[in-house]
Motif scaffolding. Structure first.
Motif, PDB file in Angstrom:
ATOM      1  N   CYS A  11     -61.615 -18.879  73.179  1.00 57.55           N
ATOM      2  CA  CYS A  11     -60.530 -18.128  73.821  1.00 57.55           C
ATOM      3  C   CYS A  11     -60.722 -18.033  75.336  1.00 57.55           C
ATOM      4  O   CYS A  11     -59.791 -18.235  76.092  1.00 57.55           O
ATOM      5  N   HIS A  12     -61.930 -17.701  75.767  1.00 63.74           N
ATOM      6  CA  HIS A  12     -62.127 -17.423  77.199  1.00 63.74           C
ATOM      7  C   HIS A  12     -62.535 -18.658  77.995  1.00 63.74           C
ATOM      8  O   HIS A  12     -62.625 -18.589  79.208  1.00 63.74           O
ATOM      9  N   CYS A  29     -67.113 -17.095  71.993  1.00 60.81           N
ATOM     10  CA  CYS A  29     -66.129 -16.609  72.958  1.00 60.81           C
ATOM     11  C   CYS A  29     -65.402 -17.740  73.671  1.00 60.81           C
ATOM     12  O   CYS A  29     -64.257 -17.589  74.085  1.00 60.81           O
ATOM     13  N   LEU A  63     -59.510  -5.376  82.891  1.00 60.38           N
ATOM     14  CA  LEU A  63     -58.473  -4.616  82.199  1.00 60.38           C
ATOM     15  C   LEU A  63     -59.047  -3.301  81.693  1.00 60.38           C
ATOM     16  O   LEU A  63     -58.448  -2.240  81.835  1.00 60.38           O
ATOM     17  N   TRP A  64     -60.216  -3.407  81.065  1.00 61.49           N
ATOM     18  CA  TRP A  64     -60.783  -2.249  80.367  1.00 61.49           C
ATOM     19  C   TRP A  64     -62.092  -1.792  80.993  1.00 61.49           C
ATOM     20  O   TRP A  64     -62.879  -1.126  80.345  1.00 61.49           O
ATOM     21  N   MET A  78     -58.094  -8.988  71.051  1.00 59.06           N
ATOM     22  CA  MET A  78     -59.438  -9.559  70.955  1.00 59.06           C
ATOM     23  C   MET A  78     -60.136  -8.938  69.745  1.00 59.06           C
ATOM     24  O   MET A  78     -60.093  -7.721  69.550  1.00 59.06           O
TER      25      MET A  78
END
Ligand code: HEC
Ligand code: HEC
Length: 288
Positions: free
Chosen positions: A124-125, A121, A144-145, A262
């Protein structure tokens, strides 16, 4: 045997050798040095016999003790796996939300999750999950989710706009590119969005933007622009921006939309690893 000659200046015995008037003194190596040398020789011979030592045409001398680093690494690994498998079996059997109630299992999951995060991860993060433009910060309570353990787990399993059948997906229209709004309307909408987080704006433009927002945007971002985790629509009032909070960045989002992607981790990582990752991300500070 001739009597040894004594050098006048040093008082030491000479070897009897002489070159152009220079005499060689007889200075044997110190005894402790010689003994150390012989001790090393004896040790080396013993080592050759006991341990793997000499390369042969095919293979090597294995030594009487039969020691092999490979064998010891393999057995250490097998032991570690054995110890892990007990935990992994428990994790496999539990719902992700129940893992936390077992302190030992929680500790194991946090360690495993942190390791898997670094491998999968962080590109990207970020190493510290701090995010970057387009890649959300996972340390804050801005989701967001959704930030419940089950939400995070679901996000990891299905991905976002991924190729998973059940992927989280909700495309924001590209209002400019698809000519839903004119450039002037987009500028107005951007002014209204800016006003939502307390920025100084052109009030007349923001007034016009408010109407556009009510027509085009509330379905996803909500009446007050607070977002909707069911739809992955960010809160626009909190000054936390995924793609930047400048007038230009916001206008670009409205014009072209962004559609961050993602990957789904199902099939790439084991179900146990995904559960550990969910527990780890949830623990980073913003879990709900
Ligand atoms: C290829 C880049 C990439 C990789 C690798 C990646 N992510 Fe993401 N992740 C994203 C993007 C982009 C988003 C935001 C998508 C969006 O705009 O809705 C995201 C969103 C998320 C979210 C949802 C955040 C929220 O606010 O709801 C979580 C949780 C998450 N990632 C965790 C992980 C974990 C854990 C891993 C490693 C297993 C991982 N990500 C690997 C790009 C990536
Ligand atoms: C169909 C649902 C939907 C509609 C309608 C919609 N949005 Fe969005 N919006 C989203 C989603 C989903 C995202 C997140 C995109 C991503 O993560 O890549 C988003 C992101 C944004 C962002 C970026 C926020 C950030 O943190 O960088 C802005 C600004 C925005 N929307 C403004 C608007 C405006 C203004 C309108 C109306 C003109 C609008 N949106 C209409 C779903 C929608």
């Amino acid at each position: 045997m001739a009597k040894p000659e004594i050098d006048e200046i040093t008082g030491a015995e000479t070897t009897g050798h002489e070159w152009d008037g220079l005499k060689e003194l007889n200075k044997p190596l110190p005894r402790w040095w010689l003994w150390s040398l012989w001790a090393c020789v004896v040790w080396a011979i013993g080592y050759w016999i006991a341990m793997p030592a000499w390369p042969l045409v095919s293979g090597y001398t294995e030594g009487l003790l039969g020691y092999s680093q490979r064998v010891s690494v393999t057995s250490a690994l097998a032991e570690a796996k054995e110890a892990q498998s007990e935990f992994l079996e428990k994790i496999a059997a539990l719902e992700v939300s129940s893992i936390k109630s077992d302190p030992e299992l929680l500790r194991f999951s946090l360690a495993g999750g942190a390791a898997a995060f670094g491998d999968n991860c962080a590109p990207c993060h970020g190493r510290g999950a701090q995010g970057a433009p387009g890649y959300p910060n996972l340390n804050d309570d801005n989701w967001l989710w959704g930030g419940k353990l089950e939400d995070i787990h679901q996000t990891l399993v299905v991905g976002i706009r991924s190729n998973h059948d059940d992927t989280r997906d909700n495309p924001m229209p590209a209002f400019g590119r698809d000519e839903i709004l004119t450039p002037a309307q987009i500028a107005d909408a951007a002014q209204f969005v800016l006003s939502l987080s307390g920025n100084k704006v052109d009030t007349a433009a923001a007034e016009r933007g408010k109407e556009i927002f009510a027509e085009q945007c509330v379905a996803c971002h909500g009446e007050e622009g607070k977002g909707n985790p069911e739809l992955g629509a960010p809160n626009l009032t909190d000054r936390i921006w995924l793609y930047g909070g400048s007038k230009e960045a916001i206008s670009l989002t409205i014009r072209n939309s962004r559609a961050g992607v993602m990957p789904s981790w199902e099939g790439r990582l084991s179900p146990e690893t995904i559960k550990q990752l969910a527990v780890y991300v949830h623990s980073l500070g913003g879990g709900q």
